[in-house]
Design a protein around this motif. Structure first.
Motif, PDB file in Angstrom:
ATOM      1  N   GLY A 207      -3.104   9.721  41.306  1.00  0.00           N
ATOM      2  CA  GLY A 207      -2.178  10.731  40.806  1.00  0.00           C
ATOM      3  C   GLY A 207      -1.038  10.212  39.951  1.00  0.00           C
ATOM      4  O   GLY A 207      -0.350  11.008  39.305  1.00  0.00           O
ATOM      5  N   ASP A 208      -0.820   8.897  39.938  1.00  0.00           N
ATOM      6  CA  ASP A 208       0.362   8.395  39.225  1.00  0.00           C
ATOM      7  C   ASP A 208       0.124   7.099  38.450  1.00  0.00           C
ATOM      8  O   ASP A 208       1.072   6.456  38.026  1.00  0.00           O
ATOM      9  CB  ASP A 208       1.524   8.202  40.206  1.00  0.00           C
ATOM     10  N   TYR A 209      -1.143   6.720  38.256  1.00  0.00           N
ATOM     11  CA  TYR A 209      -1.379   5.409  37.646  1.00  0.00           C
ATOM     12  C   TYR A 209      -0.914   5.325  36.196  1.00  0.00           C
ATOM     13  O   TYR A 209      -0.546   4.234  35.730  1.00  0.00           O
ATOM     14  CB  TYR A 209      -2.846   4.982  37.781  1.00  0.00           C
ATOM     15  N   ALA A 210      -0.903   6.425  35.466  1.00  0.00           N
ATOM     16  CA  ALA A 210      -0.415   6.375  34.086  1.00  0.00           C
ATOM     17  C   ALA A 210       1.071   6.008  34.056  1.00  0.00           C
ATOM     18  O   ALA A 210       1.514   5.232  33.199  1.00  0.00           O
ATOM     19  CB  ALA A 210      -0.654   7.707  33.384  1.00  0.00           C
ATOM     20  N   LEU A 211       1.836   6.552  35.006  1.00  0.00           N
ATOM     21  CA  LEU A 211       3.256   6.209  35.099  1.00  0.00           C
ATOM     22  C   LEU A 211       3.422   4.752  35.500  1.00  0.00           C
ATOM     23  O   LEU A 211       4.300   4.046  34.999  1.00  0.00           O
ATOM     24  CB  LEU A 211       3.951   7.115  36.117  1.00  0.00           C
ATOM     25  N   ALA A 212       2.571   4.289  36.415  1.00  0.00           N
ATOM     26  CA  ALA A 212       2.643   2.890  36.855  1.00  0.00           C
ATOM     27  C   ALA A 212       2.341   1.935  35.704  1.00  0.00           C
ATOM     28  O   ALA A 212       3.001   0.904  35.548  1.00  0.00           O
ATOM     29  CB  ALA A 212       1.671   2.660  38.005  1.00  0.00           C
ATOM     30  N   ILE A 213       1.362   2.286  34.909  1.00  0.00           N
ATOM     31  CA  ILE A 213       1.009   1.447  33.758  1.00  0.00           C
ATOM     32  C   ILE A 213       2.173   1.388  32.778  1.00  0.00           C
ATOM     33  O   ILE A 213       2.504   0.335  32.232  1.00  0.00           O
ATOM     34  CB  ILE A 213      -0.268   1.980  33.085  1.00  0.00           C
ATOM     35  N   ALA A 214       2.822   2.515  32.573  1.00  0.00           N
ATOM     36  CA  ALA A 214       3.981   2.547  31.671  1.00  0.00           C
ATOM     37  C   ALA A 214       5.121   1.680  32.178  1.00  0.00           C
ATOM     38  O   ALA A 214       5.934   1.188  31.392  1.00  0.00           O
ATOM     39  CB  ALA A 214       4.460   3.987  31.491  1.00  0.00           C
ATOM     40  N   GLU A 215       5.158   1.463  33.496  1.00  0.00           N
ATOM     41  CA  GLU A 215       6.232   0.663  34.093  1.00  0.00           C
ATOM     42  C   GLU A 215       5.802  -0.775  34.398  1.00  0.00           C
ATOM     43  O   GLU A 215       6.530  -1.498  35.072  1.00  0.00           O
ATOM     44  CB  GLU A 215       6.748   1.339  35.366  1.00  0.00           C
ATOM     45  N   GLY A 216       4.621  -1.174  33.920  1.00  0.00           N
ATOM     46  CA  GLY A 216       4.251  -2.580  34.015  1.00  0.00           C
ATOM     47  C   GLY A 216       3.197  -2.959  35.031  1.00  0.00           C
ATOM     48  O   GLY A 216       2.990  -4.157  35.290  1.00  0.00           O
ATOM     49  N   SER A 217       2.514  -2.001  35.639  1.00  0.00           N
ATOM     50  CA  SER A 217       1.473  -2.328  36.613  1.00  0.00           C
ATOM     51  C   SER A 217       0.413  -3.248  36.014  1.00  0.00           C
ATOM     52  O   SER A 217       0.038  -3.109  34.844  1.00  0.00           O
ATOM     53  CB  SER A 217       0.803  -1.048  37.114  1.00  0.00           C
ATOM     54  N   THR A 218      -0.095  -4.175  36.830  1.00  0.00           N
ATOM     55  CA  THR A 218      -1.206  -5.020  36.388  1.00  0.00           C
ATOM     56  C   THR A 218      -2.496  -4.673  37.122  1.00  0.00           C
ATOM     57  O   THR A 218      -3.542  -5.228  36.819  1.00  0.00           O
ATOM     58  CB  THR A 218      -0.899  -6.516  36.602  1.00  0.00           C
ATOM     59  N   GLU A 219      -2.411  -3.772  38.102  1.00  0.00           N
ATOM     60  CA  GLU A 219      -3.602  -3.336  38.823  1.00  0.00           C
ATOM     61  C   GLU A 219      -3.358  -1.958  39.408  1.00  0.00           C
ATOM     62  O   GLU A 219      -2.328  -1.715  40.044  1.00  0.00           O
ATOM     63  CB  GLU A 219      -3.951  -4.318  39.938  1.00  0.00           C
TER      64      GLU A 219
END
Length: 234
Positions: A207-219
């Motif tokens: 539900g929130d991985y796009a936001l996580a990617i925008a904030e620097g997620s690597t996985e």
């Protein structure tokens, strides 16, 4: 994305395309964001089908489920990643089967895991789970305890700290969700500045991985969008 739509192969392709699109919108290289399929509650037959699609790492919430699936898929090239809250009395199960634990969040768990792994002559990668959400239901070490905890982990030769993990606040307010991910990113940078090689950031789910990617997620950890809607036992 409708978790009931299409085949497993089609859902997996759609998730990968969506991750790549989120990376492009964030100005990031899609190759810098790994996908961890979360197979919790799905049987060994579903995991076997996913293996046929080229997947080999699978996230699981419970040590008992890892144990059962590992037995059913013995001999298959599977790597089990424990992402759920882990009780110390389940450390032996995890030490026997998991290649990684992403929910290491307290000293007593580190002691139990290290003891169980030492007995088997094994060492595994670990991510420290940090509590970035105000919700009482979310687990994780307090942010101000992260650096001391990473220092303590140096004493455990069977545990290799590789990064940090978090669960964001369950909220319709995107800024509140992003704030959780942003906190983990900053904590990671602070830990690296202190000499800890914790490069990975496991954050973001269906539900929130796009936001996580925008904030620097690597996985990102994605379950139902790949495997379909879950049915939980009563």
């Amino acid at each position: 994305m409708n978790p009931e739509a299409g085949t497993l192969a089609e859902r997996l392709a759609a998730v990968r395309a969506s991750i790549a699109d989120a990376c492009r919108r964030a100005g990031r290289d899609p190759a810098d964001v790994a996908l961890l399929p979360v197979s919790k509650t799905f049987g060994a037959d579903v995991v076997r089908e996913a293996l046929g699609l080229g997947l080999h790492r699978f996230g699981e919430n419970k040590a008992q489920e890892v144990q059962a699936k590992a037995a059913a898929l013995a001999g298959e090239p599977v790597e089990w990643v424990l992402i759920g809250h882990l009780q110390t009395n389940k450390a032996k199960m995890v030490a026997a089967h998991a290649s990684e634990v992403q929910s290491l969040d307290r000293p007593e768990l580190a002691v139990a895991l290290d003891k169980a792994l030492q007995a088997r002559g094994r060492a595994i990668d670990v991510l420290v789970q940090v509590k970035t959400s105000p919700e009482e239901t979310k687990s994780g070490i307090a942010p101000d305890r992260l650096l001391p905890f990473l220092d303590e982990l140096k004493a455990f030769s069977s545990l290799r700290p590789r990064g940090l993990m978090t669960l964001a606040e369950a909220s319709d307010d995107e800024e509140r969700v992003r704030a959780c991910f942003r906190m983990l990113y900053r904590l990671r940078d602070r830990a690296r500045d202190a000499g800890h090689a914790v490069d990975r950031l496991s954050m973001g789910m269906s539900g929130d991985y796009a936001l996580a990617i925008a904030e620097g997620s690597t996985e990102v950890r994605i379950g139902s969008a790949i495997f379909g809607a879950r049915t939980y036992k009563a």
